[in-house]
Design an enzyme around this catalytic site. Structure first.
Site, PDB file in Angstrom:
ATOM      1  N   SER A   1       0.832  -1.195   0.000  1.00 29.92           N
ATOM      2  CA  SER A   1       0.000   0.000   0.000  1.00 29.92           C
ATOM      3  C   SER A   1       0.862   1.239   0.000  1.00 29.92           C
ATOM      4  CB  SER A   1      -0.918   0.009   1.218  1.00 29.92           C
ATOM      5  OG  SER A   1      -0.169   0.299   2.377  1.00 29.92           O
ATOM      6  N   LYS A   2       0.238   2.308  -0.439  1.00 29.59           N
ATOM      7  CA  LYS A   2       0.957   3.574  -0.494  1.00 29.59           C
ATOM      8  C   LYS A   2       1.496   3.950   0.873  1.00 29.59           C
ATOM      9  CE  LYS A   2      -2.145   4.995  -4.140  1.00 29.59           C
ATOM     10  NZ  LYS A   2      -3.414   5.643  -4.453  1.00 29.59           N
TER      11      LYS A   2
END
Length: 495
Positions: A257-258
């Site tokens: 995930s970012k």
RNA sequence: GGCGCCAUCGUCCAGUGGCUAGGACGCCGGCCUCUCAAGCCGGUAACACGGGUUCGAUCCCCGUUGGCGCUACCA
């Protein structure tokens, strides 16, 4: 609608410009693209930029650039438009309100005046008792008059979708048959109190209006699917086919995930990875066509891709294997091609200009040829070729310490200096012969002689074959460096 | 908690109702060799557990355990 053939496969990828594209998102884009191309359909890029606060043009540009770089060209979308536009969700705002009104009029949706505070309260009270919370439909049966009354009191309201009774099922392209009891579903909010529609409503409308036939996305959306199918049906449209991809984990087995700092695709580009390698690696992360082929070009993937063969198991991404695959793809590049790709990295390091002339290019090709299979990334060229191109070499401290402080180094360097000064030519064969002669004279293996010479000329303990390296470097530079290193060595050994 | 998805070497991917369970990355060893890569050769290592079904289960069914996802007026 009628601007597209009903039989045409239309597939979309819908990123939010609220962060960079990472391996997980890029793989979803790739699988979408492959599905479209394999069936001769169109790949559509739609930008979900309704979160105006977090969306930036910087992220948007990066996402577009990453798609181009990977070769995932879109047939409709930003910059190029298309018949189903606009392709920015923020520009589609006015199409939603009438459809929400339609659902309201038909009774598929209803207004709800419960405030967030009330809901929180009821929710927490329910969970204290160990019950799972679903909206309790307090406002589901409100009459027109009651609603008008609440409006008059200035109470704000949202619109909720009324989940019908029954079961909802679909045949997922990846997972197979999926069925859920609608009782598990909540009467979800489709329009906020400020009138803006929510995600689950917007995707359904956008996908329908854009004629999307196949929705391929991460399996984190699996539980949204029944709701979206129900909304589509209430709207009187045929839901698309769905395919839910297993999530991609990082090496830590956590979902990429970012916010966990997943590496952006652009970062791989800057680190000298090849798009071919990224694409090949991502395709094999959760998909295989059964055989043992491990290298696939984009074209081969288009030919072979079959979404039903995508694994249902989440896959952990392995940076080591990506690195290996990258090296393999670099090896497959011809010398001129490899040279061309390496130039930007040399230019960034200030070793050559952005647009080297023909003569320089020819020199670079000789260097690249000599470096051979040593590049793991294009960026590695800087450390491998630096000593060829820079006016002065930078000595590696450890190499100097380990090699040039040795007593015999000065003699070896001076000895070779003498031999090479008088060499009839500077071909690698000649240099090798002279070097071996020196080693023989000193009664040592050739390696003993090569070691200090390598450090003297490259500044490092490792390099391509030394005779070829010296030859390519040219007599002038070699002699100067041997001399300089000899002087350096004598200051180190006299103490 | 509820609902759902998933389960073969450390990792990725094959595989079959009966196989010495295969390939790749990594790792280890060897060859090559002026160093380092590359290459070649060899090695290491897996069917989560428990019940069934069956002559026989890694494979089919159920359960357990474990991992993950969803559970918002986010997308």
């Amino acid at each position: 609608m009628g601007w597209f053939h009903m039989s045409e496969t239309r597939v979309r990828f819908a990123p939010s410009p609220t962060g960079y594209l990472h391996m997980g998102g890029a793989r979803t884009a790739l699988f979408n693209w492959l599905l479209a191309k394999h069936s001769g359909g169109r790949f559509i890029l739609r930008i979900e930029d309704t979160d105006r606060k977090r969306s930036t043009t910087e992220f948007l540009d990066a996402i577009l650039e990453d798609h181009r770089w990977l070769g995932l060209v879109w047939d409709e979308g930003p910059k190029i438009g298309g018949a189903a536009g606009p392709y920015f969700q923020s520009e589609r705002a006015d199409t939603y309100a009438p459809l929400i009104q339609k659902l309201l009029d038909e009774g598929s949706a209803y207004r709800c005046f419960c405030s967030p505070e009330e809901l929180d309260d009821r929710r927490s009270r329910s969970s204290q008792k160990g019950h799972d919370w679903k909206y309790d439909r307090k406002c589901a049966a409100l009459s027109k008059e009651q609603s008008a009354e609440h409006d008059a009191e200035g109470r704000s309201s949202v619109v909720r979708f009324r989940i019908p009774d029954g079961k909802t099922s679909f045949d997922d392209m990846v997972l197979g048959p999926v069925e859920v009891d609608n009782q598990e579903l909540d009467d979800l909010v489709i329009a906020r109190s400020d009138g803006t529609p929510t995600y689950n409503f917007v995707v359904v409308v956008d996908d329908s209006q854009m004629g999307i036939t196949h929705v391929v996305r991460g399996s984190d959306h699996l539980s949204n699917t029944p709701k979206q199918i129900l909304i589509a049906k209430a709207l009187g449209t045929e839901p698309p086919e769905f395919g839910h991809l297993p999530l991609v984990f990082g090496p830590d087995k956590q979902v990429l995930s970012k916010r966990r700092g997943a590496v952006a695709i652009g970062e791989y580009r800057r680190r000298g990875y090849l798009p071919e390698a990224l694409v090949n690696y991502m395709a094999l992360l959760g998909w295989s066509c059964g055989g043992e082929q491990e290298f696939f070009s984009l074209d081969e993937l288009v030919a072979e891709f079959d979404i039903s063969k995508v694994s249902r198991k989440a896959a952990a991404f392995d940076p080591e294997k990506l690195a290996w695959m990258n090296a393999q793809w670099i090896k497959r590049l011809s010398v001129p091609e490899r040279t061309a790709r390496v130039v930007p990295f040399l230019a960034a390091a200030g070793l050559v200009s952005d647009t080297p002339d023909e003569k320089k290019l020819a020199e670079l090709e000789r260097i690249v040829h000599l470096i051979d299979d040593r590049l793991k990334t294009l960026a590695d060229i800087v450390e491998h070729a630096g000593f060829f191109l820079a006016a002065d070499i930078t000595f590696d401290d450890i190499a100097v310490e380990k090699v040039l402080t040795k007593r015999e180094s000065v003699n070896i360097l001076d000895g070779l200096y003498g031999l090479l000064s008088d060499a009839p030519d500077f071909e690698s064969e000649t240099i090798e012969e002279l070097t071996r002669r020196l080693a023989e004279k000193r009664g040592v293996g050739v390696g003993k002689v090569v070691r200090p010479v390598r450090v003297a000329v490259t500044g490092k303990e490792v390099s391509p074959g030394i005779f070829e390296t010296l030859s390519l470097l040219g007599r002038e530079k070699v002699l100067a460096r041997l001399k300089a290193a000899s002087e350096l060595a004598s200051t180190l050994t006299t103490e």
